[in-house]
Design a protein around this motif. Structure first.
Motif, PDB file in Angstrom:
ATOM      1  N   SER A 676       0.851  -1.193   0.000  1.00  0.00           N
ATOM      2  CA  SER A 676       0.000   0.000   0.000  1.00  0.00           C
ATOM      3  C   SER A 676       0.882   1.237   0.000  1.00  0.00           C
ATOM      4  O   SER A 676       2.023   1.220   0.476  1.00  0.00           O
ATOM      5  CB  SER A 676      -0.929   0.005   1.219  1.00  0.00           C
ATOM      6  OG  SER A 676      -0.180  -0.004   2.412  1.00  0.00           O
ATOM      7  N   SER A 682       3.307   5.599  -4.747  1.00  0.00           N
ATOM      8  CA  SER A 682       2.560   4.416  -5.154  1.00  0.00           C
ATOM      9  C   SER A 682       3.545   3.273  -5.344  1.00  0.00           C
ATOM     10  O   SER A 682       4.568   3.442  -6.007  1.00  0.00           O
ATOM     11  CB  SER A 682       1.814   4.685  -6.473  1.00  0.00           C
ATOM     12  OG  SER A 682       1.132   3.519  -6.901  1.00  0.00           O
ATOM     13  N   GLU A 686       1.458  -4.232  -6.841  1.00  0.00           N
ATOM     14  CA  GLU A 686       0.235  -4.236  -6.046  1.00  0.00           C
ATOM     15  C   GLU A 686       0.305  -5.293  -4.952  1.00  0.00           C
ATOM     16  O   GLU A 686      -0.124  -5.068  -3.817  1.00  0.00           O
ATOM     17  CB  GLU A 686      -0.960  -4.501  -6.957  1.00  0.00           C
ATOM     18  CG  GLU A 686      -2.295  -4.556  -6.253  1.00  0.00           C
ATOM     19  CD  GLU A 686      -3.422  -4.854  -7.220  1.00  0.00           C
ATOM     20  OE1 GLU A 686      -4.034  -5.933  -7.090  1.00  0.00           O
ATOM     21  OE2 GLU A 686      -3.664  -4.032  -8.121  1.00  0.00           O
ATOM     22  N   SER A 687       0.841  -6.476  -5.307  1.00  0.00           N
ATOM     23  CA  SER A 687       0.977  -7.545  -4.329  1.00  0.00           C
ATOM     24  C   SER A 687       1.959  -8.584  -4.851  1.00  0.00           C
ATOM     25  O   SER A 687       2.335  -8.573  -6.032  1.00  0.00           O
ATOM     26  CB  SER A 687      -0.379  -8.216  -4.044  1.00  0.00           C
ATOM     27  OG  SER A 687      -0.827  -8.934  -5.187  1.00  0.00           O
TER      28      SER A 687
END
Length: 745
Positions: A676, A682, A686-687
């Motif tokens: 996160s 950013s 994402e994962s």
């Protein structure tokens, strides 16, 4: 070794350009500014396979598998291995570790009798009727969902389903851009590397997505190495009522042969990984192995799909497909007779030479064209589908001797055998689901299928092989489902199926007959919250069933024979049991009896009636269970268990042909770590998903497949003919592991 990028050659680029050009023209024709309804994207994707799938309450026995479920164990193993824990399923791997040549049997029925479609396009080889997942390396990474129907199921495209059908839907349109980098490593030098991407919807209508993969493994069996290179690419146009997809995917496999299995019982006990493929003796009498005893095959697929919704009732689906396959397997052969290759006898200083050591290649070069069309009408009571499919197959079979110690009069690239096959397959069907009232639903399905199969030229044994057969099949299906209440649903169905013999069947017996099946299913589905329980009784009555004799031909193809009248009677049970909010049990079991009503064989030069016997490769009990523990939201731990009872590899219940039962356990863990960031930063990813799989954790030594053979020995006892029996087995891997990580962005 062939370069990774050599699979994308000039011809592929040319064909891809044609497909994308067609796509671009269609896109321009339909590019109108409309607001995208993302909920309809998925529905339109599913229309690609609606004609061959059934919904949850249909009177057809089935299992659904989602992309998320496949991803839990997708570390490079082929699709059959990922389906191993579904009801009535038995899987096997020639190399022992689930990569390379793998197979699946459902209710004891061979993979040759399992119909497979990809986006509604037939995938079974038109001649052998088999499914070669090895040609689709890492294809599970491009699967959105699949449905396994047991029994005859609903009408499908291509060859008929005689034990199951597997229909695959490839990746759906993604509304948002995304990417994945996936790597896995494990036992036997196994490696999997995958790169995936999607642009998301551009200008609210257009998406490009793709995948590039490489899977390799040395295999559990000696030298049974596999090198699989593949790609998947699709361009999509979508609006509220239109979905157009141009898809191309391709695979190239180089696999060291391991189809001989083990015939030596002593080696089976003491040297389980021994592989006789490529074995020969040099001039000094030393045992050696030819280093290029490989199967080398490439297969390119091009699909164009157009789904159109006209209003809330009417929609259509059109599908076009072209598949180009070519490749060979290479073998070193000792002491080959000149006559078997059309060579002329040599006279060398008075010495007659009529045998030679040589290296041969046996080639396949084929083209496969498919056209599908479906029309769907749906209202609150009636769901009606009209459809049809036409396919044309043109395949060359030929052999070359690329080296010989004594080449006689042969020239380079001479073909010592050469043949061609043509097959046309046309089917039309109409199926309807009718809601009679709030409790009762009716199902009807009528299909007419015509097949023409012609062959020319010679076989690899230099025997003239000319077949010209026409078949017309009528396949009706009816069913009813009754909703007792919100928790319970009952169903019953009857289905008729007919299926033509394959090429190997005709080679072994020109007069072999097509097989027929009457399939009766009676089931109960129960759902109460997260608890589900399904029970199904089936009776499959065959006439002239083409069953595996247990014997292989000289290239490892299983030989089948008509068995007269036979049947399969079974009970299938499956459940999902939430023990706690974090612990779930997922057991299933099939108990069955599978019999030839009468078995008559020639043994020791005498006809013998063995009476009722077990059908080959049909265990009476197949069971599986998953104990799934999810202590936190992003972590899942599972113990996967599989039991298969003993089975025979012959239809004579010969003791030498018995496969012992086995019980194996796998351990699977998945953990997804999310990243996160705040408004100012950013994260790149994402994962990341970590996956671990330990197969056969208790180190069980077992064999899940094999073959049985006989031959007449008329010299050991003069004046008599004795039948000699033998068997071969395919050992499966002992404890082994796979570890992987997938970066999502």
């Amino acid at each position: 070794m062939t370069s990774f990028y050599s699979i994308i050659n000039y011809n592929r680029l040319k064909n891809l350009f044609v497909f994308l050009s067609l796509f671009a023209l269609t896109y321009c024709a339909f590019s109108q500014e409309k607001v995208q309804d993302s909920t309809k994207v998925e529905k339109l994707d599913e229309v690609l396979v609606k004609a061959v799938r059934v919904d949850a309450n249909a009177p057809i026995t089935h299992s659904n598998v989602t992309k998320k479920q496949l991803a839990k164990r997708n570390l490079g193993q082929d699709i059959p291995m990922l389906l191993n824990y579904l009801p009535s399923v038995v899987t096997t791997s020639d190399a022992g570790a689930g990569i390379g040549y793998t197979g699946i049997r459902v209710r004891g029925v061979s993979s040759q009798s399992t119909n497979v479609t990809i986006n509604g396009i037939p995938y079974n080889d038109a001649e052998s009727l088999g499914t070669f997942w090895v040609n689709l390396g890492d294809f599970a990474s491009s699967v959105e969902s699949l449905q396994l129907q047991r029994g005859v199921g609903t009408s499908t495209n291509g060859s008929g389903a005689f034990g199951a059908s597997i229909n695959v839907l490839t990746d759906a349109v993604s509304t948002e851009s995304n990417g994945e980098i996936s790597n896995a490593f494990g036992s036997y030098n196994t490696r999997k590397h995958t790169l995936k991407f999607s642009t998301g919807l551009l200008n609210e209508h257009f998406e490009i997505a793709g995948r590039l993969s490489n899977v390799s493994s040395d295999g559990y069996i000696d030298r049974a190495a596999t090198d699989l290179k593949s790609f998947f690419l699709q361009g999509s146009y979508v609006d509220d009522n239109t979905l157009i997809k141009a898809i191309t995917f391709s695979g190239k496999e180089i696999t060291y042969q391991s189809w001989n299995g083990l015939e030596d019982v002593d080696k089976l006990e003491n040297d389980r990984t021994y592989n006789s493929a490529g074995e020969y003796k040099d001039d000094a009498g030393n045992k050696r192995f030819y280093d290029n005893e490989v199967d080398n095959y490439s297969q390119d697929h091009y699909q164009l799909h157009w789904n159109q919704r006209y209003n809330n009732q009417w929609s259509t689906t059109l599908g076009l497909n072209y598949t180009y396959g070519r490749g060979y397997f290479e073998q070193y052969k000792e002491d080959q007779k000149f006559n078997d290759y059309g060579f002329e006898t040599l006279d060398f200083n008075g010495e007659v030479i009529d045998q030679t050591d040589l290296i041969r290649r046996r080639w396949l070069d084929n083209d496969f064209y498919v056209f599908n069309a479906n029309v769907n009408y749906k209202d609150n009571q009636l769901d009606l589908i009209f459809g049809g499919s036409f396919s044309h197959y043109d395949g060359d079979h030929f052999g070359e001797v690329i080296w010989a110690e004594f080449a006689s009069q042969s020239e380079i690239r001479d073909r010592y055998y050469d043949g061609n096959s043509l097959k046309n397959d046309l089917s039309v069907f109409s199926k309807a689901y009718y809601k009679l009232n709030d409790k009762l639903n009716l199902f009807g399905d009528l299909q007419v299928r015509t097949v023409n199969y012609k062959t020319y030229g010679t076989t690899s044994d230099l025997i003239t092989f000319e077949i010209d057969k026409n078949f017309t099949f009528f396949n009706p299906k009816v069913g009813v489902s009754f909703k007792l209440n919100t928790q319970n649903n009952l169903y019953a169905s009857y289905a008729r199926a007919n299926r033509e013999p394959n090429r190997t069947d005709f080679e072994s017996n020109e007069h072999i007959e097509p097989e027929q099946l009457n399939d009766f299913e009676l089931g109960w589905r129960h759902k109460n919250g997260n608890f589900t329980f399904n029970a199904n009784i089936y009776y499959m009555s065959y006439n002239e069933q083409l069953v595996l004799s247990g014997t292989l031909d000289d290239v490892g193809n299983p030989i089948r024979t008509n068995s007269g009248k036979s049947y399969r009677l079974g009970l299938e049970l499956e459940a999902v049991i939430p023990v706690t909010s974090k612990l779930t049990l997922q057991p299933n079991m099939t108990i069955s009896t599978n019999k030839n009503k009468e078995t008559i064989i020639l043994f020791d030069d005498k006809l013998q009636n063995l009476g009722k016997t077990d059908i080959s490769f049909s265990p009476e009990v197949v069971a599986a269970n998953a104990i799934v523990f999810q202590p936190i939201e992003n972590l899942q731990i599972a113990l996967l268990s599989k039991f298969v009872s003993e089975q025979y590899m012959s239809n004579t219940e010969a003791n030498v042909s018995k496969l012992d039962g086995y019980f194996t356990n796998d351990f699977n863990v998945n953990y997804e770590l999310f990243f996160s960031g705040d408004e100012a930063s950013s994260p790149v990813f994402e994962s990341v998903v970590f996956t671990g799989l330990v197969n056969n954790i208790f180190n069980v030594e077992y064999e899940s497949n094999g073959y049985y053979y006989t031959y007449d020995d008329d010299w050991s006892n003069p004046g008599t003919i004795d039948t000699i029996e033998g068997a071969g087995f395919y050992p499966q891997a002992t404890t082994n592991f796979l570890l992987g990580a997938t970066l999502k962005f």
